[in-house]
Design an enzyme around this catalytic site. Sequence first.
Site, PDB file in Angstrom:
ATOM      1  CG  PHE A 162      -0.337  -0.052   2.527  1.00  0.00           C
ATOM      2  CD1 PHE A 162       0.213   1.069   3.101  1.00  0.00           C
ATOM      3  CD2 PHE A 162      -0.314  -1.242   3.233  1.00  0.00           C
ATOM      4  CE1 PHE A 162       0.791   1.015   4.358  1.00  0.00           C
ATOM      5  CE2 PHE A 162       0.265  -1.306   4.487  1.00  0.00           C
ATOM      6  CZ  PHE A 162       0.815  -0.181   5.044  1.00  0.00           C
ATOM      7  NE  ARG A 163       3.929   2.315   4.931  1.00  0.00           N
ATOM      8  CZ  ARG A 163       3.283   3.302   5.521  1.00  0.00           C
ATOM      9  NH1 ARG A 163       3.198   4.467   4.936  1.00  0.00           N
ATOM     10  NH2 ARG A 163       2.708   3.118   6.695  1.00  0.00           N
ATOM     11  CD  GLN A 199       8.555  -2.080   8.478  1.00  0.00           C
ATOM     12  OE1 GLN A 199       9.272  -2.439   7.561  1.00  0.00           O
ATOM     13  NE2 GLN A 199       8.269  -0.806   8.691  1.00  0.00           N
ATOM     14  CG  ASP A 255       1.671 -10.886   4.942  1.00  0.00           C
ATOM     15  OD1 ASP A 255       2.364 -11.704   5.580  1.00  0.00           O
ATOM     16  OD2 ASP A 255       2.165  -9.992   4.217  1.00  0.00           O
ATOM     17  CG  HIS A 290       2.795  -2.557  11.965  1.00  0.00           C
ATOM     18  ND1 HIS A 290       3.517  -2.381  10.803  1.00  0.00           N
ATOM     19  CD2 HIS A 290       3.282  -1.640  12.847  1.00  0.00           C
ATOM     20  CE1 HIS A 290       4.396  -1.402  10.969  1.00  0.00           C
ATOM     21  NE2 HIS A 290       4.267  -0.944  12.203  1.00  0.00           N
ATOM     22  CB  CYS A 298     -18.820 -11.201  19.752  1.00  0.00           C
ATOM     23  SG  CYS A 298     -18.518 -12.461  21.006  1.00  0.00           S
ATOM     24  CB  SER A 313      11.820  -2.690   5.415  1.00  0.00           C
ATOM     25  OG  SER A 313      11.321  -1.545   6.092  1.00  0.00           O
ATOM     26  CG  ASN A 353      13.861  -2.066  -0.027  1.00  0.00           C
ATOM     27  OD1 ASN A 353      12.899  -2.826   0.146  1.00  0.00           O
ATOM     28  ND2 ASN A 353      13.700  -0.781  -0.285  1.00  0.00           N
ATOM     29  CB  ILE A 397      13.322 -10.545  -1.130  1.00  0.00           C
ATOM     30  CG1 ILE A 397      13.542  -9.033  -1.104  1.00  0.00           C
ATOM     31  CG2 ILE A 397      13.611 -11.131   0.251  1.00  0.00           C
ATOM     32  CD1 ILE A 397      12.570  -8.283  -0.239  1.00  0.00           C
TER      33      ILE A 397
END
Length: 237
Positions: free
Chosen positions: A29-30, A95, A98, A113, A140, A180, A205, A224
């Site tokens: 999203f960045r 970070q 998922d 997070h 609930c 990152s 990165n 990666i």
Amino acid sequence: MLTTWLTEAKKIVIFTGAGMSTESGVPDFRSSRGLWQGKNPEALASVDAMDHNREAFIDFYRMRIEGLQGVRPHKGYDVLAAWEKELPITSIITQNTDGLHEQAGSEVVLPLHGSIQRLYCVACGQRYDVARYITNEPYCSCGGFIRPAVVLFGEMLNTDTLALAERHTKEADLFLVLGSSLVVSPANLFPKIAKECGAKLVIVNHDETPLDPLADLVIQDQSIGTFLEETNRALQA
């Protein structure tokens, strides 16, 4: 060079960001093509939205949860899970929310997070499967709202997770950053802390990061997953 550092290190910390996940198909999203482009993240993933714009909050997280269905960890995750058994890795600080590290079998994950793969009731704490959002059942049996176990805008990071991540970082003699951008605080403080405490700092990165000048080794423009597989083969040679 890196293989020597890996084999000689007494304590290793792995630090992963969105670039680790995107190779498995999780949107970043960045990035310019990211998940929140054109949307205000603070209006969707915030305490305020959860309290005052709940329908949009639920829709947003349903979309994210559905987007992870069928996503599988790439081979780089498998390498890290295997390294846990072969190398002195004390933690994988991530970070990402998922859950792909855990899915690949890693056991020393510190999700800064939180995790979108877990839901819980804000009233009674009862835990729920993510299917509750997919089937649009966000309440609930006690009547409380069921939310994802992620850190929202307007919330503090978990202090226990932060403290453990900081302790492992200070003790590390090798700190390996994978995917990152190192622009989000306080997460981007960990590589600085590691370096200040004497660790070798390696940054892998796709793009430059603001901490590249501090690093002992910088690797860019490489997958990666491929990097981890090649490094693993070199270790086994």
